[in-house]
Design a protein around this motif. Structure first.
Motif, short mmCIF file in Angstrom:
data_model
loop_
_atom_site.label_atom_id
_atom_site.label_comp_id
_atom_site.label_asym_id
_atom_site.label_seq_id
_atom_site.Cartn_x
_atom_site.Cartn_y
_atom_site.Cartn_z
N ARG A 232 0.80 -1.22 0.00
CA ARG A 232 0.00 0.00 0.00
C ARG A 232 0.83 1.28 0.00
N HIS A 233 2.15 1.19 0.08
CA HIS A 233 2.96 2.39 0.31
C HIS A 233 3.91 2.77 -0.83
N LEU A 234 3.87 4.04 -1.17
CA LEU A 234 4.87 4.65 -2.03
C LEU A 234 5.45 5.84 -1.25
N THR A 235 6.67 6.23 -1.54
CA THR A 235 7.23 7.40 -0.85
C THR A 235 6.73 8.70 -1.51
N GLU A 236 6.35 8.57 -2.77
CA GLU A 236 5.87 9.72 -3.54
C GLU A 236 4.53 9.30 -4.12
N PHE A 237 3.46 9.98 -3.73
CA PHE A 237 2.15 9.58 -4.24
C PHE A 237 1.28 10.81 -4.44
N TRP A 238 0.30 10.66 -5.31
CA TRP A 238 -0.56 11.79 -5.66
C TRP A 238 -1.83 11.76 -4.82
N MET A 239 -2.20 12.94 -4.35
CA MET A 239 -3.37 13.02 -3.47
C MET A 239 -4.26 14.17 -3.92
#
Lengths: 430, 430
Positions: free
Chosen positions: A215-222
């Motif tokens: 479920r984890h990325l260090t860089e993600f779009w929100m």
């Protein structure tokens, strides 16, 4: 002669066109070559008959390799058996470049190999389909908020203060001083909401979490909407409506891509009003009923989210969390100080949290007290406190993580396939 | 009773509504109060007559201050003299909070003071209008590319390699290794274009430039289309069409905001096909003709851009720059090795560069040679070289800086007003 894109090929039925693209696959029956060409907008079959083309063109088919770039000139013919309803009767083939030893072959490759070749892996049918669905999801989010009068206001990436502790922040030197990469545009959104009423920001956010989960990325779009005068219920309504709209748009406009990735859409079709809304206490009871050892007051872990999420057919909204576990800006429940007016939305099928948000504390004295209690540097929050001094009003908002939504809608086993170039604990390349 | 947004007030003509917002201004004639209220979607006047409201409501008008938050209940009446065509005959006023000593008053404030209070300054009519125009510009860019079949693919912010030298890069520690914040999504766009044909990215980009000019931010948003099989001419056509579309959408949908900021739109209305297209050599001649001391081979400085930009009524495209001054990936002019197939687009009225781009070098051997000549670490570019190995094709693209476009269209004196929370050499707050 017109250069045509494959997605518009039906406009050229019976006509001669030029198609430019890459070899996707080929087979021969001796006198005929069947050449599958992709041009980024679709895939089409060209039939190359010895009788119709010059000798050079026919012989080229023999040396064409996967991902070689080429131009095909030919006539567009309707063909009921063809995937797009048309095929090309080739008249001439020109090779732009022969691709030697393309590393991604139809055989199975390991994840590390594919991730190392992400720049090429994007050309594969499955990755291509997922990222087109991602685009649709992003477009749907924007259209939904735009149509409801929310104003897009880009909040800053460089932030001077740490909103929720510095341990998960990426830091950078800013001409001699320290700044952090944003984890959320929320605090700035609140300032914008007091000026524009209903606003949203949509950009990359960063978390230096040492998590190695699916479920984890260090860089993600929100995407983060925030609205003045919205209370918790308005906020939950907005989240529910947005998720429904997004799913419907994908079902409507990306059915081909969903088919390509073999997504069973039965569950997506059930995403309709109303979503179950349960309190944190009720969510804890679900865990206890299933024999999970979970202490009241804790945050749900990945495994807990999966269990709660699987308990419902539809997305579920969980609200009224223990105040202790939530951030300083979260408004407490006027009926029970121990609870805060937060709300999370969990996607079904075990996917868990895709939205987190809630009603913000609008009272000046309480915000000032909380900043003290949380040991936050008052100086850095002076501007935020100003929002409570000058015409404070109730307001709410939430953030939706795009990659998690893509992961759920495409039913992927890991978020790494939801973005062109994922950034994770052990991966910043290519 | 319905809570109405001011932008939709015409839907409620003759009806009783509730409006929630902030006091913008007020005046009295003794028996009447005229209260201007803003709610983020617009401004409306409420008439408070002693005869129509309770004593409390009437007296409240006396203590209401600028930016106090309040609720007004009243009847919507058409009024030809009112700016939006309607006013509210108040029945009841409820104060949410009295704002004490709101720092931004109608008197003149210095830039530093306003920038320090950016979180409140956003509520001012002018800033409000500029940022709504910004939203329209962004929406227009997206719609333009979406309608032409370009696929949005978000390129990464964390990048392992420096594309154009490390001196203007922000650096961050990434779990023990060094990564840089992106300056452009171009290289990744090129990988995406080979998979999706026509693509774009749109996100924040970062330059650690020590420039203190009216054109520079350290954090700015850029939209970057890239297309397989596009040559320099296709690229210039696309840039021209996009700029025209954006200007037309703003003129059509944001005329009120343009009026608010007193933008003379005469020049914007002239933005139509075709834009003058001149070579670098011709641009240098313009400078020389005006007596500017400029050496062939240099890049245009801000002052040069202003002069060239002012020489034309419309945006102007400059192409074929000296190869020496351009990046390693720029394709050379086949007819003259000393020139590269780059193109910049300058906005008129002295604004200068808003677009930079060109045709990329697609030949494997040349790209490998250039990477060597530019002393770039081959390792970091191995994936980029792959794009030339496996089905390379001609391709082009460009980047358009959103803040510079907003600055030009709104005719601002500085880019700092084009984004909610600008980041500059000496400013990372609020």
């Amino acid at each position: 002669m017109k250069t045509a894109y494959i997605e518009n090929i039906s406009d050229y039925s019976g006509k001669e066109v030029k198609i430019r693209g890459w070899l996707y696959n080929k087979r021969t029956s001796g006198k005929l070559w069947f050449i599958l060409v992709r041009d980024g907008t679709g895939i089409i079959q060209a039939v190359v008959s010895k009788a119709d083309v010059d000798e050079d063109s026919f012989n080229m088919c023999d040396i064409l390799t996967q991902e070689s770039s080429l131009t095909i000139i030919g006539t567009v013919n309707p063909d009921r058996r063809a995937p797009g309803g048309y095929e090309i009767q080739a008249k001439k083939i020109e090779i732009i470049q022969i691709a030697k030893d393309y590393p991604i072959t139809p055989k199975e490759h390991g994840t590390t190999f594919l991730m190392d070749h992400r720049h090429l892996w994007l050309r594969s049918t499955r990755q291509y389909a997922i990222l087109r669905i991602r685009q649709e999801i992003i477009k749907a989010c924007r259209n939904f908020l735009d149509e409801r009068g929310f104003i897009l206001l880009d909040t800053p990436i460089f932030t001077p203060a740490a909103c929720e502790g510095t341990t998960t922040l990426f830091e950078t030197d800013y001409f001699g001083s320290k700044v952090y990469l944003t984890q959320s545009g929320q605090l700035y959104n609140e300032a914008c909401a007091m000026a524009f009423g209903k606003v949203y920001c949509f950009g990359p956010t960063f978390r230096a979490e040492k998590s190695k989960t699916r479920r984890h990325l260090t860089e993600f779009w929100m995407i983060e909407p925030e609205a003045a005068f919205f209370d918790l219920d308005d906020n939950m309504d907005l989240a529910e409506d947005m998720v429904i709209y997004v799913v419907q748009q994908v079902l409507k406009n990306k059915s081909k891509e969903l088919k390509t990735i073999e997504r069973d859409t039965t569950n997506l079709e059930k995403v309709s009003k109303p979503f179950p809304r349960i309190t944190y206490d009720e969510a804890v009871k679900i865990l206890h009923d299933k024999g999970v050892d979970f202490d009241w007051g804790n945050d749900f872990g990945g495994a807990d989210e999966t269990i709660i999420s699987k308990h419902f057919e539809k997305p579920v909204i969980i609200h009224r969390f223990p105040s202790e576990m939530k951030a300083f800006y979260m408004k407490r429940d006027p009926e029970n100080e121990k609870l805060s007016l937060g709300c999370d939305l969990f996607a079904p099928e075990g996917y868990g949290e895709i939205i987190g948000g809630g009603q913000r504390e609008e009272n000046l004295e309480i915000v000032e007290k909380r900043i003290k209690e949380f040991n936050l540097p008052r100086d850095a929050f002076e501007w935020y406190i100003d929002l409570r001094k000058y015409g404070t009003v109730p307001h709410s908002g939430f953030g939706m993580g795009i990659e998690r939504v893509v992961s759920w809608i495409c039913k992927l086993s890991h978020v790494r396939e939801t973005i062109p170039f994922p950034r994770m604990l052990y991966r910043v390349t290519p």
